[in-house]
Scaffold this motif. Structure first.
Motif, PDB file in Angstrom:
ATOM      1  N   ARG B  92       3.741  -1.189   4.339  1.00 15.19           N
ATOM      2  CA  ARG B  92       4.134  -0.118   4.885  1.00 15.19           C
ATOM      3  C   ARG B  92       4.299   0.927   3.898  1.00 15.19           C
ATOM      4  NH1 ARG B  92       7.915   2.920   6.450  1.00 15.19           N
ATOM      5  NH2 ARG B  92       7.907   4.136   7.939  1.00 15.19           N
ATOM      6  N   LEU B  94       3.675   1.201   1.061  1.00 13.08           N
ATOM      7  CA  LEU B  94       2.464   1.435   0.023  1.00 13.08           C
ATOM      8  C   LEU B  94       1.324   2.069   0.936  1.00 13.08           C
ATOM      9  CD1 LEU B  94       2.352  -1.866  -1.978  1.00 13.08           C
ATOM     10  CD2 LEU B  94       2.466   0.370  -2.860  1.00 13.08           C
ATOM     11  N   GLY B  95       1.642   2.320   2.212  1.00 16.20           N
ATOM     12  CA  GLY B  95       0.455   3.157   2.892  1.00 16.20           C
ATOM     13  C   GLY B  95      -0.607   2.300   3.408  1.00 16.20           C
ATOM     14  N   VAL B  96      -0.274   0.926   3.641  1.00 15.43           N
ATOM     15  CA  VAL B  96      -1.362   0.105   4.220  1.00 15.43           C
ATOM     16  C   VAL B  96      -0.936   0.006   5.784  1.00 15.43           C
ATOM     17  CG1 VAL B  96      -2.500  -1.987   4.441  1.00 15.43           C
ATOM     18  CG2 VAL B  96      -1.812  -1.348   2.285  1.00 15.43           C
TER      19      VAL B  96
END
Lengths: 267, 144
Positions: B92, B94-96
């Protein structure tokens, strides 16, 4: 500094240890690690604001271990690393003598690791560093921006593994990243697999990272990779009420559980 | 061509795989998007497995285990749960998208529920679109 050198002379001439791991003169910005084996070398030991490196990493290096019984000049981060290593059965009283240093350069004597534990416990919960605030700041950004931010940062990584070499907790003789049957993480110095490498590194340091930030300082590209491990340290602190490097006998939070662990993340 | 999600499902041998088997023998209809890998316990699933699946082209990863208290190895699923929770938080930050990775408890008798879980996850991932880690990887291969 005088007190430190005096103590160091005492144990090296007394033959208690073969080598003292400490800080020596480096560049104007940074002190470097020195391995003092003779009284002349002991005189090169220093301690000032430049001495940031987490020296505990050398306690795990076979080249240093081969020199014989070690002594280490230990600031607070180093003391916590030592406790964590000892809790993982990597260090015993027979391996080293700990010379504690206060922030102003004073010497604290520790007869054994038990005393180190008492000292750390008496000091209480460690203060949160400014990196925690940076983590929260990044986490508040929208998903797209977070993705862009980390892609930008991590795509620069060339997988030199300086972060791994600088970390006292990365002492495995064979790292997952070196396994090629199957190849979990692509090995070339290319941004292929960088995301996976950094997530894996952080996961393997869960509950073990003492937030010294050495990985970030060691990175030749200056990537803020310490934020990833520190993010997980913050998570386990809030979810499992757990902090690394505070005790000599403790189980890793990932190898234990409580029956009432929260399940609210399952959708 | 319309986007068809590919989901890798790691199912524990004792409850979830048997549950999926029940879904099959009782002719439960569910989307064909899931590829199942049987493991002995949900605790066998290292976060690296999930990352490898994602970077090798899976659009989603499903982890299924026994309900808490039912683990064949007594405590495996509790440990899997902690590991999974932390991996999810990391992804989350890390932007996934969080929904790409999912943990579900499916018992051996929940064949119908297994079908529902797959259907629900497939739809969620269809909405999210193709996995970006995979997209980056394909770009890399072209570059070389």
């Amino acid at each position: 500094m005088e007190a430190l050198r005096k103590k160091a002379h005492e144990i090296i001439t007394g033959g208690q240890v073969k080598v003292i791991i400490g800080y020596g003169e480096g560049s104007p910005e940074r002190a470097r690690a020195i391995f003092a084996q003779t009284p002349a070398e002991v005189d090169q030991l220093i301690f000032d604001q430049r001495c940031l490196q987490n020296l505990a990493v050398y306690l795990m290096k076979p080249e240093v271990k081969a020199l014989g019984k070690m002594a280490i000049t230990a600031s607070k981060n180093v003391l916590r690393s030592i406790l964590q290593l000892a809790s993982e059965n990597q260090l015993t009283d027979a391996d080293l003598v700990v010379i504690g240093i206060t922030d102003d350069g004073g010497v604290i004597e520790f007869p054994n690791l038990q005393a180190v534990e008492e000292h750390i416990k008496a000091a209480g919960t460690p203060a949160k560093n400014e990196d925690r605030a940076r983590i929260e700041e990044i986490d508040k950004k929208p998903l797209e921006e977070r993705w862009q931010y980390w892609q930008e940062q991590l795509s620069a990584c060339v997988k030199c593994y300086a972060c791994r070499s600088a970390c006292p907790m990365c002492y495995c003789t064979r790292c997952t990243v070196e396994c090629n049957q199957p190849q979990w993480i692509p090995a070339p110095s290319h941004h292929l697999g960088n995301l996976e490498w950094h997530i894996m590194r952080a996961m393997h340091l869960t509950g073990r990272c003492i937030e010294c930030g050495e990985c970030g300082r060691a990175c030749p590209l200056g990537l803020p990779i310490n934020l990833l491990t520190q993010k997980l340290a913050a998570e386990i602190e809030s979810q499992f009420d757990w902090q690394a490097g505070m005790s000599l006998k403790v189980e890793n939070p990932l190898s234990t559980f409580k029956p009432d662990d929260k399940e609210n993340f399952i959708k | 061509m319309a986007f068809e999600p590919r989901i890798v499902g790691f199912l524990c041998n004792w409850c979830s795989y048997t549950g999926a088997d029940l879904a099959g023998t009782s002719r439960v209809k569910y989307p064909f998007n899931v590829r199942i890998i049987r493991v002995m316990c949900s605790a066998r699933i290292d976060p690296t497995f999930i990352l490898k699946a994602l970077s090798d082209g899976a659009d989603g990863v499903l982890v299924c285990g026994c309900h808490p208290g039912d683990c064949h190895y007594v405590e495996g699923n509790y440990k899997a749960m902690r590991r999974y929770a932390l991996l999810k938080k990391t992804l989350r930050s890390l932007g996934v998208e969080e929904d790409r990775v999912r943990l579900e408890w499916v018992s051996a008798s929940e064949g119908v529920r297994f079908g529902e879980v797959i259907a629900d996850m497939t739809e969620k991932i269809r909405k999210l679109g193709p996995n970006r880690i995979k997209a980056e990887l394909i770009l890399d291969k072209a570059e070389r």
